[in-house]
Design an enzyme around this catalytic site. Structure first.
Site, PDB file in Angstrom:
ATOM      1  CB  CYS A  24      -5.327 -24.686 -29.278  1.00 39.59           C
ATOM      2  SG  CYS A  24      -5.746 -24.623 -30.839  1.00 39.59           S
TER       3      CYS A  24
ATOM      4  CB  CYS B 250      -2.424 -28.826 -31.030  1.00 41.98           C
ATOM      5  SG  CYS B 250      -2.575 -27.047 -31.495  1.00 41.98           S
TER       6      CYS B 250
ATOM      7  CG  HIS C 231      -6.355 -26.421 -34.298  1.00 42.31           C
ATOM      8  ND1 HIS C 231      -5.302 -27.102 -33.788  1.00 42.31           N
ATOM      9  CD2 HIS C 231      -5.902 -26.593 -35.912  1.00 42.31           C
ATOM     10  CE1 HIS C 231      -4.467 -27.711 -34.594  1.00 42.31           C
ATOM     11  NE2 HIS C 231      -4.760 -27.423 -35.764  1.00 42.31           N
TER      12      HIS C 231
ATOM     13  CD  GLU D 187      -8.848 -27.197 -29.732  1.00 42.73           C
ATOM     14  OE1 GLU D 187      -8.794 -27.236 -30.848  1.00 42.73           O
ATOM     15  OE2 GLU D 187      -8.336 -28.214 -29.349  1.00 42.73           O
TER      16      GLU D 187
HETATM   17  N1  LIG Z   1      -7.571 -30.290 -31.112  1.00 41.33           N
HETATM   18  C1  LIG Z   1      -7.664 -30.032 -32.138  1.00 41.33           C
HETATM   19  N2  LIG Z   1      -8.607 -29.184 -32.797  1.00 41.33           N
HETATM   20  C2  LIG Z   1      -8.838 -29.122 -34.121  1.00 41.33           C
HETATM   21  O1  LIG Z   1      -9.486 -28.145 -34.595  1.00 41.33           O
HETATM   22  N3  LIG Z   1      -7.916 -29.709 -34.957  1.00 41.33           N
HETATM   23  C3  LIG Z   1      -8.176 -29.692 -36.369  1.00 41.33           C
HETATM   24  C4  LIG Z   1      -7.027 -29.470 -37.336  1.00 41.33           C
HETATM   25  C5  LIG Z   1      -7.288 -30.341 -38.602  1.00 41.33           C
HETATM   26  O2  LIG Z   1      -8.344 -29.603 -39.558  1.00 41.33           O
HETATM   27  C6  LIG Z   1      -7.748 -31.680 -38.019  1.00 41.33           C
HETATM   28  C7  LIG Z   1      -6.818 -32.382 -37.371  1.00 41.33           C
HETATM   29  O3  LIG Z   1      -6.268 -33.194 -38.633  1.00 41.33           O
HETATM   30  P1  LIG Z   1      -5.979 -34.773 -38.709  1.00 41.33           P
HETATM   31  O4  LIG Z   1      -6.523 -35.480 -37.400  1.00 41.33           O
HETATM   32  O5  LIG Z   1      -7.042 -35.020 -40.057  1.00 41.33           O
HETATM   33  O6  LIG Z   1      -4.784 -34.579 -39.027  1.00 41.33           O
HETATM   34  O7  LIG Z   1      -8.651 -31.046 -36.698  1.00 41.33           O
HETATM   35  C8  LIG Z   1      -6.876 -30.682 -34.475  1.00 41.33           C
HETATM   36  C9  LIG Z   1      -6.711 -30.988 -32.946  1.00 41.33           C
HETATM   37  C10 LIG Z   1      -5.859 -31.804 -32.691  1.00 41.33           C
HETATM   38  O8  LIG Z   1      -5.007 -31.077 -32.140  1.00 41.33           O
HETATM   39 ZN   LIG Z   2      -4.759 -26.639 -31.883  1.00 41.47          ZN
END
Ligand SMILES: Nc1nc(=O)n([C@H]2C[C@H](O)[C@@H](COP(=O)(O)O)O2)cc1CO
Ligand SMILES: [Zn+2]
Length: 165
Positions: free
Chosen positions: A107, A104, A78, A80
């Site tokens: 993170c 999430c 992710h 973060e």
């Molecule tokens: N805070 C976040 N930072 C992130 O970098 N992500 C990333 C993980 C996945 O590559 C994508 C979420 O997948 P989706 O919304 O298409 O299913 O975004 C997702 C979240 C949400 O938790």
């Molecule tokens: Zn995360």
């Protein structure tokens, strides 16, 4: 001549850096960027969602559905976490993290452990999912501020035309 008035705020600047970083993401569905800033308003870490170093963007799946191992979820790092790991080699104690999407639970644990003191986000679109409920529980208990970014300028355009500079 008086000073220019419509310059961007610090929040818009740092969230803008986060969003620009997200433009590097290979995820076809969701591009997330994050930017960590110290107490002197200096950028100390930037990241976007992507596969770990050395893992091919072309050989691993980007799909959202199917059996777990055939989706992106077990592999993608992710934004973060990448911003924390990509930091310039300093303590992140008291820093702020700007992120396009609310963090999430995984993170969030890294945010707390790194000493970051504030989370600023644009979207909390997954708020009802358990992971994000857990994030908020942990952030509250850890005394970490959370706030949704209020941008005065909803869109910022960039031009790479040399005549526009
Ligand atoms: N805070 C976040 N930072 C992130 O970098 N992500 C990333 C993980 C996945 O590559 C994508 C979420 O997948 P989706 O919304 O298409 O299913 O975004 C997702 C979240 C949400 O938790
Ligand atoms: Zn995360």
């Amino acid at each position: 001549m008086s000073k220019r008035e419509n310059y961007i705020s610090w929040d818009e600047y740092f969230m803008g850096v986060a969003l620009l970083s997200g433009k590097r993401s290979k995820d076809p569905s969701t591009q997330v960027g994050a930017c960590i800033v110290n107490t002197q308003n200096k950028i100390v870490g930037v990241g976007y969602n992507g596969l770990p170093i050395g893992i091919s963007d072309d050989e691993f799946p980007w799909q959202k559905q199917g059996s777990f191992l055939e989706t992106k979820y077990p592999y993608v790092c992710h934004a973060e976490l990448n911003a924390i790991l990509n930091n310039i080699g300093i303590s992140l104690h008291g820093c702020k993290i700007y992120t396009a999407l609310f963090p999430c639970n995984e993170c969030t644990k890294a945010i707390i452990q790194s000493g970051i003191g504030e989370v600023i986000y644009l979207s909390d679109k997954y708020a009802t999912q358990d992971s994000f409920v857990a994030s908020k529980k942990m952030l509250e208990k850890a005394g970490i501020a959370m706030r949704k970014m209020e941008a005065q300028q909803k869109h910022i355009a960039l031009s790479f035309e040399e005549g526009d500079v």
